[in-house]
Scaffold this motif. Sequence first.
Motif, mmCIF file in Angstrom:
data_model
loop_
_atom_site.group_PDB
_atom_site.id
_atom_site.type_symbol
_atom_site.label_atom_id
_atom_site.label_comp_id
_atom_site.label_asym_id
_atom_site.label_seq_id
_atom_site.Cartn_x
_atom_site.Cartn_y
_atom_site.Cartn_z
ATOM 1 N N GLY A 93 0.799 -1.219 0.000
ATOM 2 C CA GLY A 93 0.000 0.000 0.000
ATOM 3 C C GLY A 93 0.830 1.266 0.000
ATOM 4 O O GLY A 93 0.377 2.326 -0.455
ATOM 5 N N TRP A 94 2.054 1.184 0.501
ATOM 6 C CA TRP A 94 2.949 2.336 0.468
ATOM 7 C C TRP A 94 3.271 2.697 -0.979
ATOM 8 O O TRP A 94 3.278 3.884 -1.355
ATOM 9 C CB TRP A 94 4.243 2.021 1.225
ATOM 10 C CG TRP A 94 4.025 1.660 2.666
ATOM 11 C CD1 TRP A 94 3.816 0.403 3.166
ATOM 12 C CD2 TRP A 94 3.964 2.555 3.788
ATOM 13 N NE1 TRP A 94 3.651 0.451 4.535
ATOM 14 C CE2 TRP A 94 3.745 1.764 4.937
ATOM 15 C CE3 TRP A 94 4.102 3.927 3.931
ATOM 16 C CZ2 TRP A 94 3.643 2.309 6.210
ATOM 17 C CZ3 TRP A 94 4.003 4.473 5.203
ATOM 18 C CH2 TRP A 94 3.779 3.667 6.323
ATOM 19 N N GLY A 95 3.542 1.687 -1.784
ATOM 20 C CA GLY A 95 3.816 1.931 -3.192
ATOM 21 C C GLY A 95 2.608 2.456 -3.941
ATOM 22 O O GLY A 95 2.733 3.300 -4.832
ATOM 23 N N VAL A 96 1.419 1.965 -3.571
ATOM 24 C CA VAL A 96 0.191 2.477 -4.182
ATOM 25 C C VAL A 96 0.058 3.975 -3.914
ATOM 26 O O VAL A 96 -0.229 4.767 -4.822
ATOM 27 C CB VAL A 96 -1.041 1.722 -3.657
ATOM 28 C CG1 VAL A 96 -2.331 2.355 -4.190
ATOM 29 C CG2 VAL A 96 -0.979 0.246 -4.047
ATOM 30 N N ALA A 97 0.287 4.370 -2.670
ATOM 31 C CA ALA A 97 0.174 5.786 -2.308
ATOM 32 C C ALA A 97 1.171 6.631 -3.099
ATOM 33 O O ALA A 97 0.841 7.727 -3.573
ATOM 34 C CB ALA A 97 0.397 5.967 -0.810
ATOM 35 N N GLU A 117 -1.808 -0.258 4.852
ATOM 36 C CA GLU A 117 -0.566 0.387 4.441
ATOM 37 C C GLU A 117 -0.833 1.688 3.698
ATOM 38 O O GLU A 117 -0.134 2.694 3.905
ATOM 39 C CB GLU A 117 0.237 -0.575 3.557
ATOM 40 C CG GLU A 117 0.722 -1.817 4.299
ATOM 41 C CD GLU A 117 1.161 -2.930 3.367
ATOM 42 O OE1 GLU A 117 1.798 -3.902 3.849
ATOM 43 O OE2 GLU A 117 0.872 -2.854 2.153
ATOM 44 N N TYR A 118 -1.829 1.676 2.845
ATOM 45 C CA TYR A 118 -2.193 2.876 2.087
ATOM 46 C C TYR A 118 -2.642 3.989 3.034
ATOM 47 O O TYR A 118 -2.252 5.153 2.882
ATOM 48 C CB TYR A 118 -3.304 2.526 1.099
ATOM 49 C CG TYR A 118 -3.726 3.646 0.179
ATOM 50 C CD1 TYR A 118 -2.938 4.004 -0.916
ATOM 51 C CD2 TYR A 118 -4.927 4.309 0.360
ATOM 52 C CE1 TYR A 118 -3.343 5.014 -1.784
ATOM 53 C CE2 TYR A 118 -5.337 5.320 -0.491
ATOM 54 C CZ TYR A 118 -4.538 5.660 -1.566
ATOM 55 O OH TYR A 118 -4.938 6.663 -2.440
ATOM 56 N N ALA A 122 -8.998 -11.214 -0.007
ATOM 57 C CA ALA A 122 -9.556 -10.277 0.978
ATOM 58 C C ALA A 122 -8.515 -9.879 2.022
ATOM 59 O O ALA A 122 -8.459 -8.718 2.448
ATOM 60 C CB ALA A 122 -10.776 -10.897 1.657
ATOM 61 N N VAL A 123 -7.684 -10.824 2.437
ATOM 62 C CA VAL A 123 -6.645 -10.530 3.427
ATOM 63 C C VAL A 123 -5.588 -9.613 2.820
ATOM 64 O O VAL A 123 -5.112 -8.667 3.466
ATOM 65 C CB VAL A 123 -6.012 -11.835 3.946
ATOM 66 C CG1 VAL A 123 -4.827 -11.549 4.858
ATOM 67 C CG2 VAL A 123 -7.064 -12.661 4.688
ATOM 68 N N VAL A 124 -5.200 -9.881 1.580
ATOM 69 C CA VAL A 124 -4.226 -9.029 0.901
ATOM 70 C C VAL A 124 -4.742 -7.602 0.805
ATOM 71 O O VAL A 124 -4.022 -6.636 1.103
ATOM 72 C CB VAL A 124 -3.915 -9.582 -0.503
ATOM 73 C CG1 VAL A 124 -3.048 -8.595 -1.292
ATOM 74 C CG2 VAL A 124 -3.213 -10.933 -0.411
ATOM 75 N N VAL A 125 -5.990 -7.439 0.391
ATOM 76 C CA VAL A 125 -6.539 -6.093 0.217
ATOM 77 C C VAL A 125 -6.680 -5.380 1.557
ATOM 78 O O VAL A 125 -6.434 -4.172 1.656
ATOM 79 C CB VAL A 125 -7.882 -6.149 -0.548
ATOM 80 C CG1 VAL A 125 -8.523 -4.757 -0.624
ATOM 81 C CG2 VAL A 125 -7.661 -6.698 -1.959
ATOM 82 N N ASP A 126 -7.051 -6.112 2.600
ATOM 83 C CA ASP A 126 -7.094 -5.495 3.933
ATOM 84 C C ASP A 126 -5.726 -4.922 4.306
ATOM 85 O O ASP A 126 -5.628 -3.805 4.829
ATOM 86 C CB ASP A 126 -7.519 -6.524 4.982
ATOM 87 C CG ASP A 126 -9.014 -6.794 4.987
ATOM 88 O OD1 ASP A 126 -9.768 -6.016 4.369
ATOM 89 O OD2 ASP A 126 -9.419 -7.800 5.606
ATOM 90 N N ARG A 127 -4.666 -5.686 4.064
ATOM 91 C CA ARG A 127 -3.325 -5.214 4.406
ATOM 92 C C ARG A 127 -2.933 -4.014 3.538
ATOM 93 O O ARG A 127 -2.351 -3.042 4.020
ATOM 94 C CB ARG A 127 -2.308 -6.336 4.239
ATOM 95 C CG ARG A 127 -0.895 -5.938 4.696
ATOM 96 C CD ARG A 127 0.103 -7.072 4.569
ATOM 97 N NE ARG A 127 -0.325 -8.240 5.322
ATOM 98 C CZ ARG A 127 -0.745 -9.375 4.761
ATOM 99 N NH1 ARG A 127 -0.785 -9.483 3.447
ATOM 100 N NH2 ARG A 127 -1.128 -10.384 5.500
ATOM 101 N N LEU A 128 -3.239 -4.097 2.258
ATOM 102 C CA LEU A 128 -2.952 -2.969 1.374
ATOM 103 C C LEU A 128 -3.658 -1.699 1.856
ATOM 104 O O LEU A 128 -3.081 -0.608 1.825
ATOM 105 C CB LEU A 128 -3.397 -3.284 -0.059
ATOM 106 C CG LEU A 128 -2.642 -4.390 -0.801
ATOM 107 C CD1 LEU A 128 -3.313 -4.665 -2.147
ATOM 108 C CD2 LEU A 128 -1.183 -4.031 -1.008
ATOM 109 N N ALA A 129 -4.905 -1.849 2.298
ATOM 110 C CA ALA A 129 -5.658 -0.691 2.782
ATOM 111 C C ALA A 129 -5.017 -0.095 4.029
ATOM 112 O O ALA A 129 -4.947 1.141 4.179
ATOM 113 C CB ALA A 129 -7.106 -1.090 3.062
#
Length: 322
Positions: free
Chosen positions: A188-192, A308-309, A299-306
């Motif tokens: 999520g850091w990279g997404v941001a 981090e973002y 779902a677990v991956v997206v939760d973590r991405l959220a």
Amino acid sequence: MTMSRPLPFKLRLPVVAAPMFLISGPALVLAACRAGIVGAFPTPNARPIEVLGDWMHEITEGLARARDEQSAATIGPWCANLVTHSSNTRLPQDLELIARYKPPIVVTALGSPKPAIEVVHGYGGLVFADVINVTLAKKAVAAGADGLACVSAGAGGHTGFLSPFAFVSAVREFFDGYVVTGGGISDGWGVAGAIASGADLVYMGTRFIPVEESMAHDDYKRMVVDATVDDLVVSAGITGTPASWLKASLRANGLDPDNMPAAPQRHYDSSQSIAAKKWKDVWAAGQGVGAIKTVEPVAVVVDRLAQEYGAAARRFAELPHG
């Protein structure tokens, strides 16, 4: 820098579970959409053409149920990835199914977006074009693409060579449409960071190889989890187009990562059986492999991405702003 208008759909995160050859299928698409991101798959994954119709029916019916079951949640849109290379004789049939099932987003790859534009715009959908340099980006814009998927250095599979930050900046000099960027982004850091640079969405492919819903072989998933960026090599020797491959997979198939064969003629005909393709048994990944530690549900991956973002956004808000 020009900026695009807001996206015409709601997302939990500005992320696309990128379309991946032999990996993305209905289960991964539906799981991604249910988690609030864009779920995508390449139409060549579904062969013969009757299977593609079945997949599109499964996705549209599954999303209809999801909207009933998750009325208070964000359901992301789905995306079909078309190969528009001149060697793909099945493209007209794919487009017939696109017109019937109406994916909100269609991404074209390995050719001009022009063949898809009339069909997709006819039902109000968006056409994005995969591009790897500014010249191709300008051609796609001239052809009428609504968005550009800027495949950058670090991407898995058919990869690019430009820094995602430099690529987005260059594209924003002349394009105010939608911009997707991808290449080595696995958290999520990279997404941001990508969104701050001017992108609207982020392609994440490698991050979704080792999820429970992907079609990747279990050995492939374990290889991605165990790999680091040093375990990759870029070569055109498999498909004719430069792609990022896992060295261990190449060795397992009798290939030397340090002495790859010459690039064969490019041929991407979806009417042919996948079983006939010599590259179906070699496995690709991008430079984000080092951030992946385990096999888990989407779902677990997206939760973590959220998480981090959100942390990245808070950090940015706390920094001095001139």
